[in-house]
Design an enzyme around this catalytic site. Structure first.
Site, PDB file in Angstrom:
ATOM      1  CE1 TYR A 135      -2.999  -3.027   0.031  1.00 50.89           C
ATOM      2  CE2 TYR A 135      -4.182  -1.975   1.807  1.00 50.89           C
ATOM      3  CZ  TYR A 135      -4.081  -2.977   0.865  1.00 50.89           C
ATOM      4  OH  TYR A 135      -5.068  -3.927   0.773  1.00 50.89           O
ATOM      5  CE  LYS A 192       0.263 -18.498  -0.912  1.00 56.73           C
ATOM      6  NZ  LYS A 192      -0.420 -19.787  -0.668  1.00 56.73           N
ATOM      7  CG  ASP A 225      -3.355 -20.181   0.957  1.00 54.11           C
ATOM      8  OD1 ASP A 225      -2.703 -20.029   2.003  1.00 54.11           O
ATOM      9  OD2 ASP A 225      -2.930 -20.845  -0.010  1.00 54.11           O
ATOM     10  CG  ASP A 249      -7.684  -3.823   3.081  1.00 49.16           C
ATOM     11  OD1 ASP A 249      -8.793  -3.714   3.632  1.00 49.16           O
ATOM     12  OD2 ASP A 249      -7.371  -3.180   2.059  1.00 49.16           O
ATOM     13  CG  ASP A 253     -13.563  -5.953   4.089  1.00 47.18           C
ATOM     14  OD1 ASP A 253     -13.089  -5.200   4.954  1.00 47.18           O
ATOM     15  OD2 ASP A 253     -14.125  -5.540   3.052  1.00 47.18           O
TER      16      ASP A 253
END
Ligand SMILES: NC(=O)c1ccc[n+]([C@@H]2O[C@H](COP(=O)([O-])OP(=O)(O)OC[C@H]3O[C@@H](n4cnc5c(N)ncnc54)[C@H](O)[C@@H]3O)[C@@H](O)[C@H]2O)c1
Length: 356
Positions: A135, A192, A225, A249, A253
């Site tokens: 970001y 990851k 994942d 982020d 959600d």
């Protein structure tokens, strides 16, 4: 008498302009010792005079305020969302608010889309690195508009940035309790590192190193994942999750879905000892804005988080208890099963809080 805490209020765009007034109304009802200063930063101001953040804006916030209460940014009339980037990411990056703390709490079983999940089963916190990662917008485009176009988006992971967010997570776990009063015990690193080996390697090494200082806490690891699947299969396993900017982020959600949706999720952007910023997790939600249907509870719970940060624990607890009561009595907006409007739901909570 201690001086009032100074609060900068920036509702922003879309439903931010509807939910933040309800959060302020509840803060007024709880009679916390606060003074509010309102700012019009957002799309309307940008479209009127091209101002995103006035000169010296971030320095002024850091100097003159104890905390900042923010709504959301994003407006279809500004397709580049340049104002959102400059205001929101500006606050996070330029004020160095490196810890994005997002509690995930289920208030009533009826709000959770999972079968057989009770409020006691969903009580975890996501701590998201807030100033680095992808970001930071480093990179570029080469040969734009041609078949040979190349787009590069860099993922920034500094030793300093990784170490301080991991330490924040371990420290958070060591001192915070779960809602049932039991101690928090586990810090889980989400990454990851099997595919993103360079950045992942740094996070893994520092996690082990900093974690070694917290022998009493359990350490866990999950690839992002696998964690996504686990979150919808059995959220009971989570306690404190620490992760990078982008994964944080996304998974928050997903986690908001466990709580009843984005309208229920609160967050704080913190740097210990500095002026910090508090905002609901949701965005400006253009399709539902201006209709008095947005859920104000994420913003109201965000205001309660801000009070905890300011040391006003009793007032924060009053607000959380009132929101819980509203949820149980279905005095809510339609997204969580009630039939009230944004203003009416805010008013209901404010009335309950002012009687307490
Ligand atoms: N922190 C922020 O300011 C922030 C965060 C996310 C998105 N955004 C921006 O907001 C704009 C819209 O983004 P989006 O649609 O991806 O995400 P969003 O969070 O704004 O909304 C997604 C959907 O979730 C639901 N929702 C969200 N908040 C709700 C609430 N309080 N009550 C009831 N339902 C609610 C709505 O159905 C909405 O359409 C974009 O411009 C985006 O860049 C800003």
């Amino acid at each position: 008498m201690s001086p009032k805490k100074q609060i900068a209020v920036i509702p922003g765009d879309g439903i931010g302009k509807e939910v933040i007034p309800q959060a302020v109304r509840v803060l007024e009802a709880v009679r916390a010792d606060l003074a509010f200063t309102h700012f019009d930063w957002g799309a309307d101001r940008y479209l009127a005079d091209k101002t995103t953040v006035p000169p010296d804006g971030f320095a002024m916030l850091a100097r003159d305020f104890d905390a900042i209460l923010v709504g959301a940014f994003g407006d279809p009339r500004v397709p580049s969302n340049i104002h959102a980037k400059e205001i929101l990411l500006g606050m996070r990056f330029k004020m160095d608010l490196y810890a994005n703390v997002r509690p995930v709490r289920l208030m009533d079983a009826s709000l959770c889309p999972l079968k057989g999940v009770e409020p006691k089963d969903v009580d975890f916190v996501v701590i998201r690195e807030n100033t680095e990662g992808v970001y930071g917008d480093l990179g570029g485009v080469f040969k734009q508009g041609t078949p040979d176009e190349i787009a590069i988006q860099e993922d920034i992971n500094t030793r300093k940035g990784v170490e301080r967010i991991l330490r924040y997570a371990f420290e958070y776990c060591a001192v915070h309790k779960k809602l049932d009063g039991s101690p928090r015990r586990r810090v889980l690193l989400c990454d990851k590192s099997n595919a993103m080996t360079h950045a992942g390697g740094l996070w893994q090494r520092v996690f082990k190193e900093v974690g070694g200082e917290y022998q009493q806490l359990e350490k866990q690891h999950m690839y992002v994942d696998a964690l996504g699947m686990q979150m919808i299969c059995d959220p009971r396993v989570f306690d404190v999750i620490v992760t990078n900017n982008m994964f944080g982020d996304i998974i928050t959600d997903l986690a908001a879905g466990l709580q009843g949706g984005l309208g229920m999720a609160a967050s704080g952007n913190l740097h210990p000892g500095k002026t910090s910023m508090f905002e609901p997790v949701h965005g400006s939600a253009p399709p539902i804005s201006g209709k008095n249907i947005a859920n104000p509870f994420g913003a109201i719970l965000t205001a309660a988080m801000m009070l905890v940060h300011l040391g006003m624990i009793a007032s924060a607890e009053k607000i959380e208890t009132a929101v819980l009561e509203a949820v149980c009595q279905k005095k809510t907006t339609a997204d969580v099963g009630g039939s009230l409007g944004t203003r009416e739901a805010g008013e209901w909570v404010a009335n309950l809080v002012s009687r307490g």
